[in-house]
Design a protein around this motif. Structure first.
Motif: not given
Length: 250
Positions: A170-188
Motif C-alpha cells: 500500500l504505497d502512500d496509503v494511511p495505515v492506522f493502528g491503536t497503541f498505548l503510545d499513539g496520538n489521541n484519536i480525537y486530536e488526530s
C-alpha cells in the motif's frame, strides 16, 4: 425426515476442515437464515413446516421439513430456533486497491469467534465493506462467528491474506493502528480511506505489523492519567475507532 447421516453432516460443520472440504458453512435462526439466503446459495434448508410456510421465497437445493425436536438433534445451539441452513461459502478476490479508495479493516490474529463476529457486525454498521484477516485470525465462517455477525456477513467481504504483504504493497496509503503510545484519536487527522489494523486480544498488534503502520493512534481513557484497566476489548475498541472515523465524515 432428517436422516442420521444428514444430522452427522450438519454437526460436522462445526469443524473448519469439514467446512473447507465441502465449501459450505452453517447458519441457524429465523432472522439470520432469512438475511443470508438473499446473498448466498442455500444448499440445505431444514426447518419446521410453520417456518417454511411463512418463508416460501427462500430457495434451496434441498429442503427438509422437520419437527422442532428433530431440528434440535442437528442444531449446535443450546436453544435452537425454527430453522438452520447450509450455505455455499463465498470466495472473494482480495484486492489491494480497496484501502486506496475506501476505509477498510485489517485483523491481526483475532482469536475469539465472538469478537470476530462482532467486529464484522460493527464494520457493517459503519459502512466498511472489506475486512482483511491474517491467517492466524479465527474463521469467519465458524458457526459461532456466523451467529455473532447477526447477518452482517452478507454485506462485508472477508479476505484472508498476509497482512504484512498487504500493508507493504500500500504505497502512500494511511495505515492506522491503536497503541498505548499513539496520538489521541480525537486530536488526530483521520482519512476517509486507508486501513485500520486491530490486534490480537492479548498481545495487540504484532511487532512485524506494527513496524509497517504509519499512523499510530490512541483511544484515551478518562480522565487521562488515572489508573484504569490496561486495555479495551478489541471489538469495543474497533467500534470506538470506526465511530470516530465516520463522525469526521458527517
Amino acid at each position: 425426515m432428517l436422516s442420521k447421516n444428514k444430522i452427522k453432516f450438519i454437526r460436522s460443520l462445526e469443524m473448519k476442515k469439514n467446512r473447507k472440504e465441502n465449501g459450505v458453512f452453517l447458519a441457524e435462526g429465523n432472522k439470520l437464515v432469512s438475511e443470508l439466503s438473499a446473498h448466498f446459495k442455500c444448499k440445505l434448508l431444514v426447518a419446521t413446516s410453520q417456518w417454511l410456510d411463512s418463508n416460501k421465497n427462500i430457495n434451496a437445493d434441498e429442503t427438509i421439513a422437520v419437527e422442532k425436536e428433530e431440528l434440535s438433534r442437528a442444531s449446535l445451539l443450546k436453544t435452537p430456533q425454527d430453522v438452520l441452513a447450509v450455505f455455499e461459502m463465498p470466495h472473494y478476490e482480495a484486492s489491494n486497491d480497496n484501502p486506496k479508495k475506501e476505509l477498510c479493516l485489517a485483523l491481526d490474529d483475532i482469536q475469539d469467534p465472538g469478537n470476530l463476529g462482532t467486529i464484522i457486525r460493527i464494520a457493517d454498521w459503519f459502512g466498511i465493506k472489506n475486512i482483511y484477516c491474517s491467517h492466524g485470525t479465527a474463521d469467519a465462517f465458524s458457526p459461532k462467528t456466523v451467529q455473532a455477525t447477526m447477518g452482517a456477513l452478507a454485506r462485508v467481504k472477508i479476505h484472508y491474506c498476509d497482512i504484512k504483504k498487504l500493508i507493504s504493497d500500500l504505497d502512500d496509503v494511511p495505515v492506522f493502528g491503536t497503541f498505548l503510545d499513539g496520538n489521541n484519536i480525537y486530536e488526530s487527522e483521520l482519512s476517509a480511506n486507508g486501513l485500520i489494523v486491530m490486534g490480537n486480544e492479548g498481545n495487540g498488534i504484532s511487532k512485524e505489523v506494527s513496524a509497517l503502520i504509519n499512523k499510530r493512534i490512541l483511544i484515551p481513557n478518562y480522565p487521562q492519567g488515572n489508573e484504569t484497566t490496561d486495555s479495551l476489548n478489541v471489538a469495543i475498541a474497533t467500534a470506538i475507532v470506526c465511530s470516530e472515523f465516520r463522525r469526521r465524515q458527517l
